[in-house]
Scaffold this active site. Sequence first.
Site, PDB file in Angstrom:
ATOM      1  N   CYS A 164       4.975   4.799   6.764  1.00 21.90           N
ATOM      2  CA  CYS A 164       4.286   5.579   5.733  1.00 21.90           C
ATOM      3  C   CYS A 164       4.004   7.022   6.128  1.00 21.90           C
ATOM      4  O   CYS A 164       3.478   7.788   5.308  1.00 21.90           O
ATOM      5  CB  CYS A 164       2.981   4.896   5.359  1.00 21.90           C
ATOM      6  SG  CYS A 164       3.123   3.113   5.223  1.00 21.90           S
ATOM      7  N   THR A 270      -0.961  -3.130  12.729  1.00 26.64           N
ATOM      8  CA  THR A 270      -1.280  -3.069  11.301  1.00 26.64           C
ATOM      9  C   THR A 270      -2.744  -2.768  10.985  1.00 26.64           C
ATOM     10  O   THR A 270      -3.062  -2.482   9.833  1.00 26.64           O
ATOM     11  CB  THR A 270      -0.901  -4.396  10.605  1.00 26.64           C
ATOM     12  OG1 THR A 270      -1.628  -5.482  11.226  1.00 26.64           O
ATOM     13  CG2 THR A 270       0.587  -4.659  10.728  1.00 26.64           C
ATOM     14  N   HIS A 301      -4.532   9.390   1.771  1.00 29.53           N
ATOM     15  CA  HIS A 301      -3.483   8.375   1.874  1.00 29.53           C
ATOM     16  C   HIS A 301      -3.769   7.286   0.831  1.00 29.53           C
ATOM     17  O   HIS A 301      -2.898   6.912   0.073  1.00 29.53           O
ATOM     18  CB  HIS A 301      -3.456   7.800   3.287  1.00 29.53           C
ATOM     19  CG  HIS A 301      -2.278   6.927   3.573  1.00 29.53           C
ATOM     20  ND1 HIS A 301      -0.986   7.360   3.414  1.00 29.53           N
ATOM     21  CD2 HIS A 301      -2.198   5.634   4.012  1.00 29.53           C
ATOM     22  CE1 HIS A 301      -0.144   6.376   3.741  1.00 29.53           C
ATOM     23  NE2 HIS A 301      -0.864   5.328   4.103  1.00 29.53           N
ATOM     24  N   THR A 305      -5.888  -0.755   0.050  1.00 35.63           N
ATOM     25  CA  THR A 305      -6.150  -1.940   0.865  1.00 35.63           C
ATOM     26  C   THR A 305      -7.571  -1.841   1.412  1.00 35.63           C
ATOM     27  O   THR A 305      -8.089  -0.738   1.615  1.00 35.63           O
ATOM     28  CB  THR A 305      -5.170  -2.065   2.045  1.00 35.63           C
ATOM     29  OG1 THR A 305      -5.302  -0.918   2.901  1.00 35.63           O
ATOM     30  CG2 THR A 305      -3.738  -2.165   1.547  1.00 35.63           C
ATOM     31  N   GLU A 312     -10.079   5.037   6.448  1.00 37.66           N
ATOM     32  CA  GLU A 312      -9.710   6.417   6.132  1.00 37.66           C
ATOM     33  C   GLU A 312     -10.883   7.206   5.561  1.00 37.66           C
ATOM     34  O   GLU A 312     -11.157   8.333   5.982  1.00 37.66           O
ATOM     35  CB  GLU A 312      -8.551   6.438   5.135  1.00 37.66           C
ATOM     36  CG  GLU A 312      -8.228   7.841   4.638  1.00 37.66           C
ATOM     37  CD  GLU A 312      -7.189   7.877   3.531  1.00 37.66           C
ATOM     38  OE1 GLU A 312      -6.812   8.997   3.128  1.00 37.66           O
ATOM     39  OE2 GLU A 312      -6.748   6.806   3.071  1.00 37.66           O
ATOM     40  N   LYS A 329      -1.444   7.751  -4.934  1.00 37.97           N
ATOM     41  CA  LYS A 329      -0.828   6.418  -4.948  1.00 37.97           C
ATOM     42  C   LYS A 329      -1.321   5.582  -6.128  1.00 37.97           C
ATOM     43  O   LYS A 329      -0.697   4.587  -6.482  1.00 37.97           O
ATOM     44  CB  LYS A 329      -1.089   5.698  -3.622  1.00 37.97           C
ATOM     45  CG  LYS A 329      -0.315   6.300  -2.459  1.00 37.97           C
ATOM     46  CD  LYS A 329      -0.549   5.537  -1.164  1.00 37.97           C
ATOM     47  CE  LYS A 329       0.224   6.164  -0.013  1.00 37.97           C
ATOM     48  NZ  LYS A 329      -0.272   7.511   0.340  1.00 37.97           N
ATOM     49  N   HIS A 334       2.572   2.909  -3.519  1.00 40.34           N
ATOM     50  CA  HIS A 334       2.815   3.364  -2.148  1.00 40.34           C
ATOM     51  C   HIS A 334       4.314   3.546  -1.964  1.00 40.34           C
ATOM     52  O   HIS A 334       5.058   2.572  -1.829  1.00 40.34           O
ATOM     53  CB  HIS A 334       2.264   2.335  -1.160  1.00 40.34           C
ATOM     54  CG  HIS A 334       2.173   2.848   0.247  1.00 40.34           C
ATOM     55  ND1 HIS A 334       2.866   3.948   0.686  1.00 40.34           N
ATOM     56  CD2 HIS A 334       1.462   2.393   1.327  1.00 40.34           C
ATOM     57  CE1 HIS A 334       2.598   4.151   1.957  1.00 40.34           C
ATOM     58  NE2 HIS A 334       1.738   3.228   2.367  1.00 40.34           N
ATOM     59  N   PHE A 394       1.832   2.002   9.702  1.00 44.44           N
ATOM     60  CA  PHE A 394       1.932   0.892  10.636  1.00 44.44           C
ATOM     61  C   PHE A 394       2.326   1.430  12.011  1.00 44.44           C
ATOM     62  O   PHE A 394       3.099   2.377  12.129  1.00 44.44           O
ATOM     63  CB  PHE A 394       2.992  -0.109  10.170  1.00 44.44           C
ATOM     64  CG  PHE A 394       2.487  -1.100   9.150  1.00 44.44           C
ATOM     65  CD1 PHE A 394       1.195  -1.071   8.673  1.00 44.44           C
ATOM     66  CD2 PHE A 394       3.332  -2.091   8.665  1.00 44.44           C
ATOM     67  CE1 PHE A 394       0.737  -1.989   7.745  1.00 44.44           C
ATOM     68  CE2 PHE A 394       2.898  -3.027   7.737  1.00 44.44           C
ATOM     69  CZ  PHE A 394       1.593  -2.974   7.272  1.00 44.44           C
TER      70      PHE A 394
END
Length: 407
Positions: A164, A270, A301, A305, A312, A329, A334, A394
Amino acid sequence: MKRVVVTGMAGITSLGETTDDIFAQFHAGKSGIRYMPEWEQYVDLRTKLAGQVQSFHVAKHFNRKVMRGMGRVALMSVISAENALQDAHLLDSSLLKSGDVGVAFGSSAGSVDAIREFGNMLIDQDMSKINATTYIRMMSHTSAVNMTVYFGLKGLTLPTSSACTSGSMAIGQAYEAIKYGKQTIMIAGGAEELSAVGAAVFDVLLATSRMNDQPEKSPRPFDANRDGLVIGEGAGCLILEEYEHAIQRGAKIYAEIVGYASNTDGQHVTKPDTEMMGRCMQMALKDAHLDASQIDYVNAHGTSTDQGDIAESQATARILGRKPISSLKSYFGHTLGACGAIEAWLGIEMMNRGQLVPTLNLDEIDPQCGDLDYITQQIRVSNINIMMSNNFAFGGINTSLIFKRLT
């Protein structure tokens, strides 16, 4: 050190290919997310939502011979780069083949169709589907390589494949290539093509949205009722240029890149690390010689999730204070390797238009998220001069870009 400016921009998204078309959709509160009936064949795939690019313009000169080594991701990349070069008035320039122009471009992977061709060999012991272009279409640097061949580039090739952060890292590395005098111009950005495989990556982690009957209601970054991310596809491209060179040729300047940083968590593949996210933002501020108070807007970003949004937003609030923030997004899903480039492109456009796009579907801010000025409901008219655009991937790979509007 050289100054680095943006003199051309273009892209492909699920809401259109031009900034005017895309901003018209923003103003209308429209989402590019749709239900994917073709994914019903994958019985165990929980999510059936995606930000699909249903069509994009392919010029007539992209004939079969030109496209034979291009999968969908490379084709979107090259078209976006051509449009960005046209925007910068460099498409017909002799500079392209001089060695002074390079490319930094990234994606998570190449084309899934090409991967399937190799898969037939491994599963069925049948090589009939493999041809001379299969690997070229599959390789993670397919976009960058197809650009060098298509435009005849002789400069640096910096392919980035960091999930990403592929697009944002490409822009950052291109910025540094010019800043340190290695190139005069760089084609920079990222792309990704849609596939059920891409959705499955997150589905097995229970990180995807299951609002299959309400595609317009998902994703919901930073919302208390979010249920996961939605993947998308597209491409974004910036033309970066050394400032004095751009001034000398009378180029239109969209923005200056004044800061970039990247670091890694070094802990978990992750699970995001809010401390290292914050440190990356601090490093970008230091690179830009700016104080946190000088950042006017944060392009988040914002994947939708639980772990990502909380980590973040808390890092952003801790480092920057209560800044205006939103996530694109919520409109495109995404787009993985493309997201950093698309968000930089449209973030610069937001800055120049004085229009901050709200996060779609953000109705109830999650109390666990950081104390920030979340832009919701409608476009906010605001005079902003400096924007930070953040992306996290990731592998614990973090990036932060800072753009400044030249007045």
